[in-house]
Motif scaffolding. Structure first.
Motif, PDB file in Angstrom:
ATOM      1  N   CYS A 218       0.819  -1.220   0.000  1.00 40.46           N
ATOM      2  CA  CYS A 218       0.000   0.000   0.000  1.00 40.46           C
ATOM      3  C   CYS A 218       0.851   1.268   0.000  1.00 40.46           C
ATOM      4  N   PHE A 219       1.932   1.262   0.769  1.00 36.50           N
ATOM      5  CA  PHE A 219       2.791   2.447   0.834  1.00 36.50           C
ATOM      6  C   PHE A 219       3.503   2.684  -0.495  1.00 36.50           C
ATOM      7  N   LYS A 220       3.938   1.621  -1.174  1.00 33.63           N
ATOM      8  CA  LYS A 220       4.610   1.781  -2.464  1.00 33.63           C
ATOM      9  C   LYS A 220       3.661   2.349  -3.514  1.00 33.63           C
ATOM     10  N   ARG A 221       2.379   2.030  -3.398  1.00 28.08           N
ATOM     11  CA  ARG A 221       1.388   2.534  -4.348  1.00 28.08           C
ATOM     12  C   ARG A 221       0.757   3.851  -3.888  1.00 28.08           C
ATOM     13  N   ARG A 222       1.200   4.295  -2.737  1.00 24.58           N
ATOM     14  CA  ARG A 222       0.774   5.583  -2.182  1.00 24.58           C
ATOM     15  C   ARG A 222      -0.755   5.744  -2.180  1.00 24.58           C
ATOM     16  N   PHE A 223      -1.436   4.699  -1.673  1.00 26.71           N
ATOM     17  CA  PHE A 223      -2.865   4.828  -1.446  1.00 26.71           C
ATOM     18  C   PHE A 223      -3.119   5.982  -0.477  1.00 26.71           C
ATOM     19  N   ASP A 224      -4.320   6.498  -0.491  1.00 29.44           N
ATOM     20  CA  ASP A 224      -4.622   7.625   0.399  1.00 29.44           C
ATOM     21  C   ASP A 224      -4.429   7.248   1.859  1.00 29.44           C
ATOM     22  N   GLY A 225      -4.791   6.013   2.210  1.00 30.91           N
ATOM     23  CA  GLY A 225      -4.644   5.587   3.595  1.00 30.91           C
ATOM     24  C   GLY A 225      -4.703   4.081   3.728  1.00 30.91           C
ATOM     25  N   ILE A 226      -4.315   3.587   4.897  1.00 26.38           N
ATOM     26  CA  ILE A 226      -4.534   2.189   5.257  1.00 26.38           C
ATOM     27  C   ILE A 226      -5.201   2.160   6.625  1.00 26.38           C
ATOM     28  N   ILE A 227      -5.995   1.140   6.853  1.00 22.28           N
ATOM     29  CA  ILE A 227      -6.653   0.933   8.142  1.00 22.28           C
ATOM     30  C   ILE A 227      -6.031  -0.325   8.747  1.00 22.28           C
ATOM     31  N   THR A 228      -5.376  -0.165   9.909  1.00 20.92           N
ATOM     32  CA  THR A 228      -4.553  -1.242  10.457  1.00 20.92           C
ATOM     33  C   THR A 228      -4.726  -1.384  11.960  1.00 20.92           C
ATOM     34  N   ASP A 229      -4.524  -2.617  12.442  1.00 19.59           N
ATOM     35  CA  ASP A 229      -4.542  -2.893  13.877  1.00 19.59           C
ATOM     36  C   ASP A 229      -3.229  -2.485  14.546  1.00 19.59           C
ATOM     37  N   TYR A 230      -2.199  -2.203  13.729  1.00 22.17           N
ATOM     38  CA  TYR A 230      -0.848  -1.954  14.262  1.00 22.17           C
ATOM     39  C   TYR A 230      -0.289  -0.628  13.725  1.00 22.17           C
ATOM     40  N   PRO A 231      -0.856   0.486  14.142  1.00 19.75           N
ATOM     41  CA  PRO A 231      -0.384   1.776  13.616  1.00 19.75           C
ATOM     42  C   PRO A 231       1.066   2.079  13.935  1.00 19.75           C
ATOM     43  N   GLY A 232       1.561   1.633  15.105  1.00 18.75           N
ATOM     44  CA  GLY A 232       2.944   1.898  15.461  1.00 18.75           C
ATOM     45  C   GLY A 232       3.917   1.260  14.485  1.00 18.75           C
ATOM     46  N   ARG A 233       3.663   0.011  14.134  1.00 17.09           N
ATOM     47  CA  ARG A 233       4.521  -0.690  13.174  1.00 17.09           C
ATOM     48  C   ARG A 233       4.386  -0.073  11.781  1.00 17.09           C
ATOM     49  N   ALA A 234       3.159   0.321  11.442  1.00 17.18           N
ATOM     50  CA  ALA A 234       2.928   0.935  10.128  1.00 17.18           C
ATOM     51  C   ALA A 234       3.704   2.241   9.976  1.00 17.18           C
ATOM     52  N   VAL A 235       3.802   3.019  11.044  1.00 11.59           N
ATOM     53  CA  VAL A 235       4.548   4.285  11.002  1.00 11.59           C
ATOM     54  C   VAL A 235       6.010   4.023  10.641  1.00 11.59           C
ATOM     55  N   ILE A 236       6.598   2.983  11.227  1.00  9.03           N
ATOM     56  CA  ILE A 236       8.002   2.647  10.966  1.00  9.03           C
ATOM     57  C   ILE A 236       8.195   2.201   9.522  1.00  9.03           C
ATOM     58  N   ILE A 237       7.303   1.347   9.029  1.00  5.34           N
ATOM     59  CA  ILE A 237       7.424   0.831   7.661  1.00  5.34           C
ATOM     60  C   ILE A 237       7.189   1.955   6.646  1.00  5.34           C
ATOM     61  N   ARG A 238       6.217   2.803   6.908  1.00  6.30           N
ATOM     62  CA  ARG A 238       5.966   3.938   5.994  1.00  6.30           C
ATOM     63  C   ARG A 238       7.192   4.822   5.859  1.00  6.30           C
ATOM     64  N   LYS A 239       7.838   5.099   6.979  1.00  7.33           N
ATOM     65  CA  LYS A 239       9.022   5.972   6.935  1.00  7.33           C
ATOM     66  C   LYS A 239      10.120   5.374   6.074  1.00  7.33           C
ATOM     67  N   SER A 240      10.260   4.043   6.097  1.00 11.91           N
ATOM     68  CA  SER A 240      11.298   3.388   5.295  1.00 11.91           C
ATOM     69  C   SER A 240      11.009   3.446   3.814  1.00 11.91           C
ATOM     70  N   ILE A 241       9.731   3.639   3.449  1.00 16.79           N
ATOM     71  CA  ILE A 241       9.339   3.646   2.027  1.00 16.79           C
ATOM     72  C   ILE A 241       9.042   5.059   1.523  1.00 16.79           C
ATOM     73  N   GLN A 242       8.308   5.832   2.307  1.00 11.39           N
ATOM     74  CA  GLN A 242       7.872   7.157   1.868  1.00 11.39           C
ATOM     75  C   GLN A 242       8.647   8.305   2.509  1.00 11.39           C
ATOM     76  N   GLY A 243       9.471   7.976   3.510  1.00 10.16           N
ATOM     77  CA  GLY A 243      10.179   9.031   4.211  1.00 10.16           C
ATOM     78  C   GLY A 243       9.227   9.780   5.127  1.00 10.16           C
ATOM     79  N   GLY A 244       9.531  11.039   5.402  1.00  8.86           N
ATOM     80  CA  GLY A 244       8.643  11.856   6.235  1.00  8.86           C
ATOM     81  C   GLY A 244       8.922  11.697   7.715  1.00  8.86           C
TER      82      GLY A 244
END
Length: 244
Positions: A218-244
């Protein structure tokens, strides 16, 4: 634009779902949004819970619509998750909103009307009337699997953002989008994966995006958002792909 990370029922993976501790943890973990579900009690209160019954996540039994707020408040909605959450109560919509205001939350609040199995009379009017009374520092999006609820909400207030939820059937989502009653689709991530070569040009926020592989997809395709049970882990993975 970064893909928004929306906490599914709060930080559901590490806290009892749809409780104040789950929402508080999601904010601490840096979630861009909070997703939750609303029902109505026997005496007309707006109740935050996913299921139509209290059986799975509390020590009680029965449908929400058959119990008063006082009865629901006697139930334990946390101990099933662990002893540390013994005595956690089922929250009302008001309690969740006031928590987000107190925490100075400025992201997205995605409220799902749980009307696909039980059509609570007047819930759409009651939700909008309550929300209109609040000074909200965050953006509100309403979603539902039940298209009639979205149509009704739009007729009551066409200036708010609405999203269609679905697992596999897109007929109603397409129809509502063509009529411009909704702006967004909230599909099952499995549907997104199955239709990866034919995805529509609408804002997509798939659910429930929990595996690292699905998050990266989802992050590589830059969808508007994801709905997840693990937002903390998602924040780390997003930063590795999208920066910010």
């Amino acid at each position: 634009m970064l893909t928004k990370i929306i906490a599914h029922r709060g930080s559901k993976g590490i806290r009892p779902e749809n409780t104040l501790p789950a929402f508080e943890k999601a904010i601490e973990e840096g979630a861009d949004g909070i997703e939750t579900d609303v029902h109505m009690s026997k005496d007309g209160h707006l109740i935050i819970m996913h299921d139509e019954t209290v059986d799975r996540t509390t020590n009680g039994q029965g449908r929400i619509m058959d119990q008063t707020l006082m009865q629901l408040k006697t139930l334990d909605a946390g101990s099933y998750f662990g002893y540390a959450y013994l005595g956690t109560q089922i929250p009302t919509l008001n309690e969740v909103i006031q928590l987000l205001i107190a925490k100075k939350f400025k992201g997205i609040f995605n409220l799902e009307l749980k009307t696909d199995k039980i059509q609570y009379p007047g819930i759409e009017e009651k939700v909008l009337a309550y929300m209109n009374q609040q000074e909200l520092p965050f953006k509100v999006i309403y979603s539902s699997f039940h298209p009639q609820s979205l149509v009704k909400m739009y007729s009551l207030n066409p200036d708010i953002e609405y999203a269609s939820l679905f697992k596999v059937q897109t007929k109603f989502a397409r129809r509502l989008y063509r009529k411009r009653l909704i702006r967004d689709w909230h599909p099952d991530i499995r549907w997104v994966r199955a239709h990866r070569f034919f995805l529509p040009h609408v804002q997509l926020r798939p659910w429930t995006v929990n595996s690292d592989d699905d998050m990266r997809y989802c992050f590589k395709r830059r969808f508007d958002g994801i709905i997840t049970d693990y937002p903390g882990r998602a924040v780390i993975i997003r930063k590795s792909i999208q920066g910010g």
